[in-house]
Design an enzyme around this catalytic site. Structure first.
Site, PDB file in Angstrom:
ATOM      1  N   GLU A 221      -9.942   1.372  -4.011  1.00  0.00           N
ATOM      2  CA  GLU A 221      -9.177   0.515  -3.094  1.00  0.00           C
ATOM      3  C   GLU A 221      -7.730   0.970  -3.206  1.00  0.00           C
ATOM      4  O   GLU A 221      -7.030   0.612  -4.151  1.00  0.00           O
ATOM      5  CB  GLU A 221      -9.317  -0.961  -3.512  1.00  0.00           C
ATOM      6  CG  GLU A 221     -10.726  -1.514  -3.397  1.00  0.00           C
ATOM      7  CD  GLU A 221     -11.150  -1.763  -1.957  1.00  0.00           C
ATOM      8  OE1 GLU A 221     -10.256  -1.901  -1.087  1.00  0.00           O
ATOM      9  OE2 GLU A 221     -12.351  -1.809  -1.688  1.00  0.00           O
ATOM     10  N   CYS A 255      -0.665  -4.640  -0.230  1.00  0.00           N
ATOM     11  CA  CYS A 255      -1.236  -3.363   0.243  1.00  0.00           C
ATOM     12  C   CYS A 255      -1.611  -3.370   1.715  1.00  0.00           C
ATOM     13  O   CYS A 255      -1.617  -2.321   2.344  1.00  0.00           O
ATOM     14  CB  CYS A 255      -2.459  -3.016  -0.593  1.00  0.00           C
ATOM     15  SG  CYS A 255      -3.681  -4.334  -0.608  1.00  0.00           S
TER      16      CYS A 255
HETATM   17  P1  NAD Z   1      -1.169   2.357  -9.831  1.00  0.00           P
HETATM   18  O1  NAD Z   1      -2.084   3.371  -9.243  1.00  0.00           O
HETATM   19  O2  NAD Z   1       0.097   2.820 -10.430  1.00  0.00           O
HETATM   20  O3  NAD Z   1      -1.911   1.527 -10.992  1.00  0.00           O
HETATM   21  C1  NAD Z   1      -3.186   0.949 -10.811  1.00  0.00           C
HETATM   22  C2  NAD Z   1      -3.936   0.926 -12.139  1.00  0.00           C
HETATM   23  O4  NAD Z   1      -4.089   2.252 -12.622  1.00  0.00           O
HETATM   24  C3  NAD Z   1      -3.223   0.140 -13.253  1.00  0.00           C
HETATM   25  O5  NAD Z   1      -4.170  -0.642 -13.925  1.00  0.00           O
HETATM   26  C4  NAD Z   1      -2.646   1.235 -14.146  1.00  0.00           C
HETATM   27  O6  NAD Z   1      -2.612   0.860 -15.500  1.00  0.00           O
HETATM   28  C5  NAD Z   1      -3.610   2.391 -13.957  1.00  0.00           C
HETATM   29  N1  NAD Z   1      -2.954   3.693 -14.063  1.00  0.00           N
HETATM   30  C6  NAD Z   1      -1.706   4.021 -13.648  1.00  0.00           C
HETATM   31  N2  NAD Z   1      -1.449   5.329 -13.889  1.00  0.00           N
HETATM   32  C7  NAD Z   1      -2.582   5.839 -14.449  1.00  0.00           C
HETATM   33  C8  NAD Z   1      -2.967   7.136 -14.920  1.00  0.00           C
HETATM   34  N3  NAD Z   1      -2.130   8.173 -14.871  1.00  0.00           N
HETATM   35  N4  NAD Z   1      -4.209   7.291 -15.438  1.00  0.00           N
HETATM   36  C9  NAD Z   1      -5.066   6.256 -15.498  1.00  0.00           C
HETATM   37  N5  NAD Z   1      -4.747   5.009 -15.074  1.00  0.00           N
HETATM   38  C10 NAD Z   1      -3.538   4.792 -14.559  1.00  0.00           C
HETATM   39  O7  NAD Z   1      -0.936   1.284  -8.667  1.00  0.00           O
HETATM   40  P2  NAD Z   1      -0.040  -0.024  -8.693  1.00  0.00           P
HETATM   41  O8  NAD Z   1       1.390   0.349  -8.800  1.00  0.00           O
HETATM   42  O9  NAD Z   1      -0.594  -0.996  -9.682  1.00  0.00           O
HETATM   43  O10 NAD Z   1      -0.320  -0.636  -7.238  1.00  0.00           O
HETATM   44  C11 NAD Z   1       0.324  -0.162  -6.097  1.00  0.00           C
HETATM   45  C12 NAD Z   1      -0.601   0.666  -5.258  1.00  0.00           C
HETATM   46  O11 NAD Z   1      -1.868   0.082  -5.178  1.00  0.00           O
HETATM   47  C13 NAD Z   1      -0.129   0.803  -3.820  1.00  0.00           C
HETATM   48  O12 NAD Z   1      -0.423   2.104  -3.347  1.00  0.00           O
HETATM   49  C14 NAD Z   1      -0.975  -0.206  -3.068  1.00  0.00           C
HETATM   50  O13 NAD Z   1      -1.142   0.038  -1.703  1.00  0.00           O
HETATM   51  C15 NAD Z   1      -2.258  -0.088  -3.807  1.00  0.00           C
HETATM   52  N6  NAD Z   1      -3.018  -1.322  -3.687  1.00  0.00           N
HETATM   53  C16 NAD Z   1      -4.201  -1.288  -3.010  1.00  0.00           C
HETATM   54  C17 NAD Z   1      -4.913  -2.451  -2.860  1.00  0.00           C
HETATM   55  C18 NAD Z   1      -6.237  -2.468  -2.128  1.00  0.00           C
HETATM   56  O14 NAD Z   1      -6.912  -3.469  -2.231  1.00  0.00           O
HETATM   57  N7  NAD Z   1      -6.616  -1.427  -1.413  1.00  0.00           N
HETATM   58  C19 NAD Z   1      -4.429  -3.632  -3.391  1.00  0.00           C
HETATM   59  C20 NAD Z   1      -3.227  -3.624  -4.074  1.00  0.00           C
HETATM   60  C21 NAD Z   1      -2.526  -2.460  -4.227  1.00  0.00           C
END
Ligand code: NAD
Length: 465
Positions: A221, A255
């Site tokens: 997602e 998002c």
């Molecule tokens: P992110 O990708 O930075 O983090 C998401 C998760 O991944 C967190 O739990 C984090 O700990 C983990 N993570 C981060 N870097 C990592 C790595 N290098 N290796 C492994 N795990 C890692 O995203 P965010 O900042 O939490 O959220 C923002 C993004 O999420 C935006 O792009 C937004 O559009 C998207 N989003 C999508 C939805 C949806 O339902 N489609 C909902 C909310 C947010």
């Protein structure tokens, strides 16, 4: 070996053990029973209800989200999701009959939904409860065991969820692991039967690679640049009212909000005036319970850098100490501007003028497929073109973000904005495999397929298949 390496190895070993014991528990078949699923979902609901105040307090500490906004976009939707799951799980878990072809007469054919096994759910921070617990509910209703890793950025909500789950459920069944990149990396080294990830497309690729290593079923997602189009014939006042609320709720850290507005040149001046009126009417502020802080300094700096002060039509002011960016509208934005190079995920609305619908569609298609798209128009022909020509995960016509509030609609992205879908019965499907089964009585048999092929037999087989 240094201390850090020893700690990392010890953590990885612990995760290995956790996955192993969850797999053993899953293999005991306990979680497959529908009664067990209902009982556990009811228990989760009770825990959520009992912790309502703590949930409001934790999220307020994390980024000043008010009780009202938390109830509106996190707490009540979560309770709805559990209630729908409890009410429907018996029906969803039943065999589903499909037609049987003549070649297999007198057999029956059906689909048997079965849980996948051990799930890993990784959540994002912007709706921390919803994006962690909604997939968890999906995993539970489908009969899996689950390890949940909430986002580490909202620390209070993450530790509250860990407390709520880990103090009340057997870790062989549900367990929350808190942590950031090192912990998630260690978790991703293990073998799961399902990985459900919410976050950025960049991390989505890391997760997808880790899943590929074990051929694990994965749902991603993700996000993207969601367009909203305002045509000349739209009901402008109502359209702007609906869009502005959706654009600035959660301070644009949403998002599926509209990332940018494509506005027909003949209505742009009126659009801008109405947008300002709507922002002022809403009076977005933490004190008014309808605005939140930017999650951290890193995101604050990222979003404020996207604001070109020469293009500010409204707002453009911010307070780093309080991590507040006031609702901002940028005018005369071009595709080359910084604000159009990445998903904004903050309270800044770029407005781009267009002349023809072809031009607007071309702009949308110059980006990756978005998670959501919105059209504000009165024309049926334009609506048809929008639905036929623009790829997007979910969307709305003459509204913005509200598709998420209908549990009968699936939620998910396409291409760069994700793969797979969930919510309501789609969550059940997301965490299940549907075994296709042909079930035949033994009394009758057509001998067509057995030894002794002929042209005639082949023709009959073709007719029956
Ligand atoms: P992110 O990708 O930075 O983090 C998401 C998760 O991944 C967190 O739990 C984090 O700990 C983990 N993570 C981060 N870097 C990592 C790595 N290098 N290796 C492994 N795990 C890692 O995203 P965010 O900042 O939490 O959220 C923002 C993004 O999420 C935006 O792009 C937004 O559009 C998207 N989003 C999508 C939805 C949806 O339902 N489609 C909902 C909310 C947010």
């Amino acid at each position: 070996m240094n201390t850090q390496q020893m700690n990392e190895d010890a953590f990885e070993l612990k995760m290995q053990q956790l996955v192993k014991s969850q797999r053993e528990y899953f293999n005991s078949n306990v979680t497959r029973s529908v009664e067990f699923r209902i009982e556990q979902l009811k228990k989760l609901k009770k825990i959520i209800v009992e912790h309502e105040n703590e949930m409001h307090e934790a999220i307020y500490k994390d980024f000043s989200k008010s009780k009202f906004e938390n109830q509106l976009i996190e707490y009540y939707p979560l309770l709805d999701e559990i209630e729908i799951a409890i009410k429907n799980v018996k029906k969803w878990a039943q065999h589903k009959s499909v037609k049987t072809n003549l070649l297999n007469f007198p057999g029956k054919s059906y689909l048997v939904p079965e849980p996948l096994g051990v799930s890993l759910v990784i959540g994002a921070w912007n709706l921390p409860y919803n994006l962690s617990l909604t997939p968890l509910i999906g995993s539970m209703v489908a009969g899996n065991t689950t390890i949940l890793k909430p986002s580490e950025l909202p620390t209070n909500t993450s530790s509250l969820m860990a407390k709520m789950i880990n103090e009340n459920f057997d870790s062989n069944y549900l367990h929350v692991v808190e942590g950031a990149i090192p912990e998630t990396t260690a978790l991703l080294k293990q073998r799961y039967d399902k990985i459900f990830f919410t976050g950025s497309p960049m991390v989505g690729k890391i997760v997808n690679k880790a899943a590929a290593e074990h051929l694990t079923n994965v749902t991603l997602e993700l996000g993207g640049k969601n367009p909203s189009i305002f045509t000349k014939d739209c009901a402008l006042k109502m359209s702007v009212k609906r869009m502005i609320w959706a654009r600035f709720i959660n301070s644009g850290q949403f998002c599926i909000t509209a990332d940018y507005a494509l506005v027909h040149k003949d209505i742009k001046e009126e659009f801008l005036k109405l947008a300002v009126q709507e922002i002022e009417k809403n009076n977005f502020s933490v004190e008014n319970s309808n605005f939140v802080q930017i999650i951290n300094e890193r995101n604050f700096d990222r979003v404020t850098k996207l604001i070109d002060q020469n293009k500010v039509y409204y707002g453009g002011t911010f307070d780093r100490e309080k991590r507040i960016i006031h609702p901002t509208i940028l005018n005369n934005v071009s595709l080359k501007d910084a604000v159009m190079q990445e998903e904004i995920f903050g309270p800044v609305l770029p407005v781009i003028e267009y002349e023809t619908l072809d031009e607007a569609f071309e702009i949308i298609k110059s980006f990756e497929k978005p998670l959501a798209a919105y059209l504000f128009s009165d024309s049926n022909a334009t609506k048809e073109r929008f639905l036929n020509e623009i790829p997007f995960g979910s969307g709305a016509i003459n509204d913005c973000v509200m598709q998420i509030s209908n549990p009968n609609l699936p939620f998910g992205g396409v291409g760069h904005s994700g793969m797979g879908r969930y919510h309501g019965k789609y969550s059940f499907e997301c965490f299940s495999h549907f075994k296709g089964v042909l079930d035949k009585p033994t009394a009758i048999e057509t001998n067509l397929k057995y030894y002794g092929y002929s042209e005639k037999r082949m023709k009959i087989m073709k007719l029956l298949s």
